[in-house]
Design a protein around this motif. Structure first.
Motif, PDB file in Angstrom:
ATOM      1  N   THR A  53       0.849  -1.198   0.000  1.00 58.51           N
ATOM      2  CA  THR A  53       0.000   0.000   0.000  1.00 58.51           C
ATOM      3  C   THR A  53       0.883   1.246   0.000  1.00 58.51           C
ATOM      4  O   THR A  53       2.085   1.165   0.281  1.00 58.51           O
ATOM      5  CB  THR A  53      -0.913   0.030   1.241  1.00 58.51           C
ATOM      6  OG1 THR A  53      -0.088   0.302   2.377  1.00 58.51           O
ATOM      7  CG2 THR A  53      -1.643  -1.291   1.441  1.00 58.51           C
ATOM      8  N   PRO A  54       0.305   2.403  -0.276  1.00 57.69           N
ATOM      9  CA  PRO A  54       1.096   3.636  -0.266  1.00 57.69           C
ATOM     10  C   PRO A  54       1.816   3.875   1.064  1.00 57.69           C
ATOM     11  O   PRO A  54       2.847   4.542   1.095  1.00 57.69           O
ATOM     12  CB  PRO A  54       0.050   4.719  -0.533  1.00 57.69           C
ATOM     13  CG  PRO A  54      -1.002   4.019  -1.336  1.00 57.69           C
ATOM     14  CD  PRO A  54      -1.063   2.630  -0.766  1.00 57.69           C
TER      15      PRO A  54
ATOM     16  N   LEU B 277      15.946   4.003  -6.809  1.00 61.80           N
ATOM     17  CA  LEU B 277      15.908   5.179  -5.937  1.00 61.80           C
ATOM     18  C   LEU B 277      17.254   5.422  -5.271  1.00 61.80           C
ATOM     19  O   LEU B 277      17.670   6.569  -5.085  1.00 61.80           O
ATOM     20  CB  LEU B 277      14.849   4.979  -4.834  1.00 61.80           C
ATOM     21  CG  LEU B 277      13.398   5.250  -5.230  1.00 61.80           C
ATOM     22  CD1 LEU B 277      12.464   4.743  -4.139  1.00 61.80           C
ATOM     23  CD2 LEU B 277      13.193   6.746  -5.445  1.00 61.80           C
ATOM     24  N   LEU B 278      17.910   4.325  -4.888  1.00 56.77           N
ATOM     25  CA  LEU B 278      19.155   4.450  -4.113  1.00 56.77           C
ATOM     26  C   LEU B 278      20.387   4.414  -5.005  1.00 56.77           C
ATOM     27  O   LEU B 278      21.508   4.511  -4.509  1.00 56.77           O
ATOM     28  CB  LEU B 278      19.237   3.306  -3.083  1.00 56.77           C
ATOM     29  CG  LEU B 278      18.095   3.233  -2.068  1.00 56.77           C
ATOM     30  CD1 LEU B 278      18.167   1.933  -1.292  1.00 56.77           C
ATOM     31  CD2 LEU B 278      18.164   4.421  -1.114  1.00 56.77           C
ATOM     32  N   GLN B 279      20.140   4.210  -6.300  1.00 61.43           N
ATOM     33  CA  GLN B 279      21.238   4.027  -7.243  1.00 61.43           C
ATOM     34  C   GLN B 279      22.165   2.911  -6.760  1.00 61.43           C
ATOM     35  O   GLN B 279      23.381   3.073  -6.618  1.00 61.43           O
ATOM     36  CB  GLN B 279      21.992   5.351  -7.446  1.00 61.43           C
ATOM     37  CG  GLN B 279      21.086   6.379  -8.108  1.00 61.43           C
ATOM     38  CD  GLN B 279      21.772   7.694  -8.373  1.00 61.43           C
ATOM     39  OE1 GLN B 279      22.563   8.150  -7.555  1.00 61.43           O
ATOM     40  NE2 GLN B 279      21.465   8.307  -9.494  1.00 61.43           N
TER      41      GLN B 279
ATOM     42  N   ILE C 250       9.173   4.135   0.154  1.00 58.28           N
ATOM     43  CA  ILE C 250       9.051   3.608  -1.210  1.00 58.28           C
ATOM     44  C   ILE C 250       7.606   3.724  -1.685  1.00 58.28           C
ATOM     45  O   ILE C 250       7.333   4.148  -2.806  1.00 58.28           O
ATOM     46  CB  ILE C 250       9.538   2.142  -1.274  1.00 58.28           C
ATOM     47  CG1 ILE C 250      11.047   2.089  -1.036  1.00 58.28           C
ATOM     48  CG2 ILE C 250       9.176   1.501  -2.606  1.00 58.28           C
ATOM     49  CD1 ILE C 250      11.605   0.701  -0.920  1.00 58.28           C
ATOM     50  N   GLY C 251       6.692   3.398  -0.782  1.00 64.63           N
ATOM     51  CA  GLY C 251       5.269   3.499  -1.125  1.00 64.63           C
ATOM     52  C   GLY C 251       4.870   4.925  -1.443  1.00 64.63           C
ATOM     53  O   GLY C 251       4.099   5.187  -2.374  1.00 64.63           O
ATOM     54  N   ARG C 252       5.404   5.847  -0.674  1.00 65.45           N
ATOM     55  CA  ARG C 252       5.073   7.259  -0.900  1.00 65.45           C
ATOM     56  C   ARG C 252       5.544   7.713  -2.276  1.00 65.45           C
ATOM     57  O   ARG C 252       4.773   8.284  -3.057  1.00 65.45           O
ATOM     58  CB  ARG C 252       5.720   8.134   0.187  1.00 65.45           C
ATOM     59  CG  ARG C 252       5.344   9.608   0.097  1.00 65.45           C
ATOM     60  CD  ARG C 252       6.195  10.502   0.996  1.00 65.45           C
ATOM     61  NE  ARG C 252       7.593  10.590   0.569  1.00 65.45           N
ATOM     62  CZ  ARG C 252       8.036  11.357  -0.444  1.00 65.45           C
ATOM     63  NH1 ARG C 252       7.187  12.105  -1.136  1.00 65.45           N
ATOM     64  NH2 ARG C 252       9.318  11.377  -0.771  1.00 65.45           N
TER      65      ARG C 252
ATOM     66  N   TYR D 233       2.771   8.717  -4.910  1.00 67.98           N
ATOM     67  CA  TYR D 233       2.473  10.139  -5.028  1.00 67.98           C
ATOM     68  C   TYR D 233       3.499  10.895  -5.872  1.00 67.98           C
ATOM     69  O   TYR D 233       3.204  11.960  -6.391  1.00 67.98           O
ATOM     70  CB  TYR D 233       2.379  10.761  -3.630  1.00 67.98           C
ATOM     71  CG  TYR D 233       1.363  10.050  -2.753  1.00 67.98           C
ATOM     72  CD1 TYR D 233       0.008  10.082  -3.070  1.00 67.98           C
ATOM     73  CD2 TYR D 233       1.766   9.310  -1.642  1.00 67.98           C
ATOM     74  CE1 TYR D 233      -0.921   9.407  -2.293  1.00 67.98           C
ATOM     75  CE2 TYR D 233       0.844   8.636  -0.859  1.00 67.98           C
ATOM     76  CZ  TYR D 233      -0.500   8.682  -1.186  1.00 67.98           C
ATOM     77  OH  TYR D 233      -1.411   8.020  -0.420  1.00 67.98           O
ATOM     78  N   ARG D 234       4.708  10.358  -5.966  1.00 69.31           N
ATOM     79  CA  ARG D 234       5.747  11.065  -6.730  1.00 69.31           C
ATOM     80  C   ARG D 234       6.467  10.164  -7.726  1.00 69.31           C
ATOM     81  O   ARG D 234       7.700  10.146  -7.798  1.00 69.31           O
ATOM     82  CB  ARG D 234       6.773  11.697  -5.761  1.00 69.31           C
ATOM     83  CG  ARG D 234       6.207  12.804  -4.877  1.00 69.31           C
ATOM     84  CD  ARG D 234       5.535  13.941  -5.675  1.00 69.31           C
ATOM     85  NE  ARG D 234       6.393  14.527  -6.703  1.00 69.31           N
ATOM     86  CZ  ARG D 234       7.279  15.500  -6.462  1.00 69.31           C
ATOM     87  NH1 ARG D 234       7.406  16.012  -5.264  1.00 69.31           N
ATOM     88  NH2 ARG D 234       8.016  15.992  -7.438  1.00 69.31           N
ATOM     89  N   PRO D 235       5.690   9.398  -8.506  1.00 67.66           N
ATOM     90  CA  PRO D 235       6.372   8.556  -9.502  1.00 67.66           C
ATOM     91  C   PRO D 235       7.145   9.403 -10.510  1.00 67.66           C
ATOM     92  O   PRO D 235       8.043   8.904 -11.179  1.00 67.66           O
ATOM     93  CB  PRO D 235       5.218   7.792 -10.166  1.00 67.66           C
ATOM     94  CG  PRO D 235       3.987   8.552  -9.851  1.00 67.66           C
ATOM     95  CD  PRO D 235       4.228   9.250  -8.559  1.00 67.66           C
ATOM     96  N   ASP D 236       6.805  10.703 -10.586  1.00 72.52           N
ATOM     97  CA  ASP D 236       7.507  11.587 -11.505  1.00 72.52           C
ATOM     98  C   ASP D 236       8.979  11.757 -11.130  1.00 72.52           C
ATOM     99  O   ASP D 236       9.793  12.155 -11.948  1.00 72.52           O
ATOM    100  CB  ASP D 236       6.825  12.961 -11.512  1.00 72.52           C
ATOM    101  CG  ASP D 236       6.745  13.563 -10.118  1.00 72.52           C
ATOM    102  OD1 ASP D 236       6.181  12.898  -9.212  1.00 72.52           O
ATOM    103  OD2 ASP D 236       7.271  14.671  -9.907  1.00 72.52           O
TER     104      ASP D 236
END
Lengths: 162, 788
Positions: free
Chosen positions: B485-486, B569-571, B599-601, B605-608
């Protein structure tokens, strides 16, 4: 022809018109929405419908709603909310003393009444006290264990309070 | 990191039952809901001449009275055969009897009224004229030449027959040093779930959708059945099984009444509720067992089993149950005979007969208690004639723990079992030497105690070999959808179902361990075809083994997805990351790099902010079907200690022991409670439970005041131990455990009673072992002694 029934259910005053032939179980379940009282045999053999009527466990399937006139009824919902059996419920949970949950209402009612009358019963006495409560899932041992543990805990607390 | 598989996680969903907040079908009321009651045949067999509903139609509250002409036309008849049971026959069945009634209690008309009470009032006013004829009640008589047909739609009264035979079985008996034999009668009994069968069918003509709230184990099976038999697109049928008040196999069969509720809802375009009352449950729920078995066992001079030869006659009612048939039980009876033992040769013959009683079919531990009781009673006799102790004869004959894989004489393939280790453990727990000493001492005081043991195997984790190959639309696979979930919580929707055994709890444990979270963070949804993926659900011991494996693989799929996203995200290389305590952790340092919540957030909400092309979907689906062995067998052994009052015939069950090997144990608490419940369901029919019929085919004890079920005061404490031999067919390694207790409890108890009666030469071969039957056995033995 319906008759007017005044009774106290789980601490609330209730006034409802009921058919004289309506059982207390049907009245609680259908008119008041108290579905925690279950129907397993409708002949007083299985114990799934036990409620406390003026403090005494009765088969709600064998009592007519009109017989509850002026009485005080406590169902599993009420017992749960008062917290009077919270420790018993917790031990049932911890010991997994229920599976499908259909007999659980009646088991709690019988156990609560037993422990009031006989605070430290033996295992045999617990098994005897459950002789009118049918459970198809557990094989009973976990239920006996949960009641046994509750009794010993309560006795220890009473002792400590002295 | 704490692993939750193997821990006694408590059942979160038990809390609402303790608070009186269960959600059973029998608790549900829908707007404009109507209530159904069935008018039933009072005769076991006869021709339906006339049904007069005119008076009943005037009864207060009645909305409609439906008879066969209108109701049956809505529903395609069903036929309870399977293709892999060669030669099997069963006449088609419809909701209401049309010309012929076939058992006492068969529905002949359906009353729909505003309340159950008003429907019952009206049912009393329906006049049913039946020209009755002599029913076929006895299974053996049914198969004799010239016997009247139990069901005029059948060729004869033989529903199915089968023969298994190894080439050298006759030689084995001819060369045997000892042959022991006996005939056994196993009574008909029934499931007696505390919540009776319950259904609310809700057809919405505006959308053409049918929603059925149904107290069943198998929502997907019923979605398929309702779609095909009522001519609806599958996608328009939704089956919801909320809390189910016990099932044990009984609630996965198709019943006339449930089909009637669906048909009535389609006709009346309103919700129709049918909840069986207890009297109806006895008359219409499937019954179980009912076998007459003749068995022989051949042994060499050292007490080694050479062969068994058994003949099972199983009367099953007037039609075979649908869609799983009424032949599967007998089929398992003849295949499970002698299963724990090295037994080179075997002959097993099965005859399944029609009769005018309600149908029998699968109920917890299908076939196992019969095969186990026959085998173990014969082993006990073999011990007597060879002078061996019950433990010693089993030690000589049980398959060695290092002799796997093993194929039984009946063709079952065993991957790896632990019979010898189980036997040794049971001996340690029971201390038979001390029990023998007690027995001898007490006999001098006129107290007769006995103990008995019984080895068993249990069939679990069935693949398509069970039903699919026979053409039944019963899923061999299960499916799970796992999502994050988010907020970083986990949700698992899975096709296996919960009836209180703890399915949802173990699924949460399994998923939690794949994703490095606590089970409290995993919510599980079951029992609704609209919200869970398609699958076989919970029967024949597949919830933990197949459902658990499905959840495990789905959880790992989501884990890969999360780690890939975290890597982006963490490269970091996802291979350097793992999940632990709700976070993504660097494998090398153990350092938490990012929480699941974060990660959920980002994903929600910010897949951009994610690098291009990174898949941020945090929902995965996985379906799993067993492969490898057709079934994963489990094994174990049980012991029973009883005291028989030889004056009254009353038995006190003093103690029961179980050693069980169900492979990887996911939750020890829940496993033990499955075993205990199963044992008591095995002891019930061994001592109390029997559906008694008179010669006219009338059930004479169909109420809970007359039919005896095991109650707390009669049941013993049950001591349990485990051996763990995981199956290598799956990553999880779990097998089933739900039927193990029931499989051998009765067999151990029968051996115990006979051990207690040994000084009198009396022997029980019929269940239930009622006080009267025990006194009869004592009486017969006495007569034989005085008048040989």
């Amino acid at each position: 022809m319906k008759v007017l029934l005044s009774t106290t259910v789980n601490g609330e005053q209730v006034q409802e018109a009921v058919l004289p032939r309506t059982s207390l179980a049907d009245f609680l379940r259908e008119d008041l929405g108290l579905t925690g009282t279950h129907l397993g045999c409708e002949m007083g053999a299985c114990g799934a419908c036990l409620v406390l009527m003026d403090g005494v466990p009765v088969h709600a399937c064998l009592v007519l709603a009109v017989q509850a006139e002026g009485s005080t009824i406590e169902t599993i919902e009420g017992l749960n909310e008062t917290g009077a059996a919270a420790d018993l419920q917790a031990h049932f949970h911890d010991r997994n003393a229920l599976q499908c949950g259909f007999c659980t209402n009646g088991m709690l009612m019988s156990a609560q009444a037993l422990l009031e009358a006989n605070p430290v019963p033996t295992r045999d006495e617990i098994r005897d006290a459950l002789s009118g409560n049918y459970c198809r899932c557990t094989g009973y041992e976990a239920i006996v264990d949960a009641i046994d543990t509750t009794a010993r805990d309560r006795a220890a607390r009473t002792e400590a309070a002295k | 990191m704490t692993l939750h598989i193997g821990q006694s996680q408590r059942r979160e969903n038990a809390r609402r039952h303790l608070a009186g907040r269960g959600r059973f079908v029998s608790d549900l009321a829908l707007p404009r809901m109507l209530h159904a009651v069935f008018v039933r045949s009072p005769m076991a067999k006869g021709r339906l001449v006339e049904i007069d509903t005119s008076e009943a139609e005037q009864s207060p509250g009645v909305v409609r009275i439906l008879t066969a002409a209108e109701l049956n036309a809505r529903c395609k008849p069903w036929v309870g055969t399977l293709d892999h049971f060669a030669g099997m026959q069963s006449p088609p069945m419809s909701i209401l009897a049309e010309e012929e009634v076939l058992w006492t209690g068969q529905p002949v008309a359906m009353i729909i009224a505003k309340s159950r009470a008003e429907a019952e009032d009206a049912a009393d006013l329906v006049m049913v004229d039946i020209e009755d004829s002599e029913p076929v009640t006895d299974g053996a008589a049914a198969l004799q030449d010239g016997a009247p047909l139990a069901n005029s739609g059948a060729r004869d009264n033989l529903c199915y027959e089968a023969l298994l035979e190894t080439p050298a079985v006759n030689e084995a008996f001819a060369d045997a040093a000892h042959v022991v034999e006996a005939s056994f009668t196993f009574g008909r009994h029934t499931a007696v779930t505390l919540e009776p069968r319950a259904v609310i069918a809700d057809f919405d003509p505006s959308s053409g959708a049918l929603t059925v709230h149904h107290g069943t184990q198998t929502p997907y099976q019923f979605q398929d059945v309702y779609a095909r038999h009522f001519g609806l697109p599958e996608g328009k049928v939704r089956v919801i099984a909320p809390d189910v008040g016990g099932s044990f196999g009984m609630k996965l069969h198709v019943y006339n009444e449930e089909m009637g509720a669906v048909a009535a809802s389609m006709i009346l375009e309103r919700p129709v509720r049918y909840v069986a009352d207890r009297l109806e449950s006895f008359l219409s729920d499937i019954h179980a067992r009912d076998h007459i078995v003749k068995g022989r066992m051949a042994l060499d001079a050292e007490g080694k089993i050479l062969a068994m030869d058994v003949d099972d006659l199983a009367p099953v009612g007037a039609v075979s149950a649908y869609p799983r048939t009424s032949a599967a039980e007998g089929n398992q009876v003849i295949r499970l005979m002698g299963a724990p033992y090295n037994m080179p040769d075997y002959r097993g013959r099965l005859q399944v007969a029609f009769q005018n009683k309600v149908q029998t079919s699968q109920y917890r531990a299908v076939g196992h208690p019969i095969a186990c009781a026959v085998t173990e009673a014969l082993v006990e006799r073999a011990a007597e004639v060879t002078g061996l102790d019950p433990f010693e004869i089993r030690a000589r004959n049980l398959i060695a723990d290092d002799a796997y894989p093993h194929v039984s004489a009946t063709g079952y393939q065993f991957e790896k079992l632990s019979h010898q280790a189980s036997l040794a453990k049971l001996r340690e727990m029971m201390d038979p030497d001390a029990l023998r000493a007690d027995q001898a001492r007490l006999r001098e005081q006129g107290i007769y105690r006995g103990f008995g043991i019984a080895s068993f195997v249990e069939i679990t984790n069935p693949g398509a070999a069970f039903y699919g190959v026979g053409g039944a639309r019963i899923s061999a696979q299960d499916g799970a959808v796992v999502r994050m979930t988010p907020s970083g919580d986990i949700h698992c929707a899975i096709s296996v179902t919960e009836q209180g055994q703890g399915t949802e709890t173990i699924i949460a444990q399994v998923v939690a361990d794949q994703l490095g979270v606590s089970p409290e963070r995993v919510s599980v949804t079951t029992g609704d075809t609209a919200t869970t993926p398609s699958g076989g659900a919970t029967w024949a011991c597949r919830g933990a083994g197949i459902g658990g494996e499905t959840a495990l693989r789905a959880g790992r799929k989501l884990r890969e997805r999360i780690l890939t996203l975290a890597g982006a995200l963490l490269q970091a290389d996802p291979a350097t990351l793992r999940l632990e305590d709700g976070a993504v952790v660097d494998v090398a340092t153990g350092e938490a790099r990012i929480t699941l919540e974060e990660i959920g957030r980002v994903a929600t909400y910010r897949p951009d902010t994610l690098p291009d092309g990174v898949d941020h979907s945090l929902t995965v689906a996985h379906h799993f079907a067993p492969s490898g062995y057709p079934f994963d067998f489990t094994n174990g052994i049980q012991g029973s200690l009883v005291e028989v009052d030889v004056e009254t015939g009353i038995v006190r069950i003093l103690k029961h022991w179980v050693v069980e090997d169900c492979g990887r144990i996911i939750n020890p608490l829940l496993v033990d409670e499955q075993i205990r419940g199963g044992v008591v369901q095995g002891l019930g029919p061994a001592f109390f439970e029997e559906c008694q019929y008179d010669a006219d085919g009338q059930l004479t004890n169909g109420s809970l005041a007359d039919y005896l079920v095991p109650m707390a005061c009669e049941m013993p404490d049950i001591e349990i131990a485990h051996i763990e031999t995981p199956t290598e067919d799956t990553i999880l390694g779990a097998k089933g455990v739900g039927e193990a207790g029931t499989a051998a409890a009765g067999a151990a108890a029968m051996n115990a009673v006979n051990d207690a009666l040994r000084p009198f030469g009396a022997r029980l071969t019929q269940t239930p072992m009622t006080p009267l039957r025990i006194l009869d056995a004592l009486d017969a033995a006495r007569k034989q002694r005085t008048d040989p």
